[in-house]
Design an enzyme around this catalytic site. Structure first.
Site: not given
Ligand code: COA
Length: 296
Positions: A28-31, A78, A160, A202
């Protein structure tokens, strides 16, 4: 007086050769925050693997890293599919070389009251967050063990995980599993100099998205959301993405070589403020419906 502001964007915690000749694989390093973390590693000398399902996200990540002057490769994966994870490591090794640091950042989350959450919705989030973290960690560590090399893994968790997450029961349960994995794998892999920690951010509004997975969230109300939330935070301010980047790079650097099996919460003490008597309580489904209909 709120918690002090951090040093400005671009200020460097570690030197720019800390990760020289190392490859950092960021899921997920693109956003959003994944991209911010990837950029901080690049500023400290690393080449970056942007692993993502989405071609546009991969390209955004690669562009950001190349703008810093480091090499970057986008790889489609994925993380729920262990075979696809292995293939992605093969591709990266052939193109850039072996991966030295793994950042398990990819996640999936959405608010929904538990009784309305389908079995597939629960399974999907657990599959991405918990199983995906295990698939990538296992692939990374088995390659490092085979090569006789150490390494570092950083999971991106959530505060959480320790308290429960009403309205995101799937994500909270999965993130609790990630904390537990951190403790198990730290012991299993310490003899081989493979460290694993979890960084639990957080409220960090993302630069390029609302950063808040609320039913009514939209880009144009980002600033209004931040202003509204300032009064709810003990530290009086939100987190800045660069603060995450500094901590992430530190935890994976040689300066943290004795730190493994830790869950570090970075939220200005927000998660610790719960007392025996809190704010007026509103049932989750009622607050969900009110916000979905555009209410405060
Ligand atoms: N509310 C309720 N259920 C939802 C939902 C929502 N907002 N979003 C997805 N689901 C359910 C789907 O309906 C489906 O269940 P069903 O088959 O019973 O209908 C199940 O979750 C899987 O969703 P699907 O979209 O098919 O899975 P996916 O693998 O393509 O994507 C997510 C999963 C979580 C990534 C996707 O839902 C998503 O994009 N979420 C928002 C973005 C996000 O999570 N960003 C990361 C923030 S940490």
């Amino acid at each position: 007086m709120p918690l002090a502001q951090p040093p400005p964007m671009g200020a460097q915690l570690l030197s720019e050769d800390t990760f020289a000749d190392q490859r950092v694989y960021v899921t997920g390093g693109g956003t959003g925050l994944g991209k911010a973390i990837a950029c901080e590693f690049a500023r400290c000398g690393a080449d970056i693997v942007v692993a993502s399902r989405d071609a546009e996200h991969r390209q955004d990540g690669v562009n950001a890293i190349e703008a810093i002057g480091r090499r970057a490769v986008g790889v489609e994966v994925d993380i729920r599919d262990a075979g696809a994870v292995a293939e992605s490591f093969d591709i990266v090794e052939a193109e850039l070389g072996p991966v030295d640091v793994l950042i398990n950042n990819a996640a999936g989350n959405f608010e929904v009251p538990a009784e309305r959450m389908s079995a597939n919705a629960f399974r999907t989030v657990v599959d991405i967050v918990l199983n995906g973290t295990f698939n990538c960690s296992r692939e990374f560590a088995s390659r490092r063990l085979q090569a006789g090399r150490g390494g570092a893994i950083l999971n991106i968790g959530a505060p959480y995980a320790a308290t429960g997450g009403p309205s995101t029961a799937h994500s909270a349960a999965a993130k609790a599993g990630v904390n537990n994995l951190t403790w198990s794998l730290a012991v299993e892999w310490a003899p081989d100099d493979i460290r694993i920690n979890t960084l639990a951010p957080g409220y960090f509004p993302e630069p390029d998205r609302s950063g808040w997975v609320s039913p009514g969230a939209a880009l144009d109300n980002r600033n209004a959301q931040i202003a509204e939330r300032l009064t709810t935070l003990p530290g009086g301010r939100v987190g800045e993405a660069r603060e995450l980047g500094w901590l992430a790079t530190f935890l994976c650097s040689p300066f943290a070589s004795y730190i493994t099996g830790h869950v570090v919460v970075l939220d200005g003490a927000n998660w610790l403020r719960r007392g025996p008597i809190g704010d007026p309580f509103e049932p989750i489904r009622e607050s969900f419906d009110r916000r979905r209909e555009g209410g405060p």
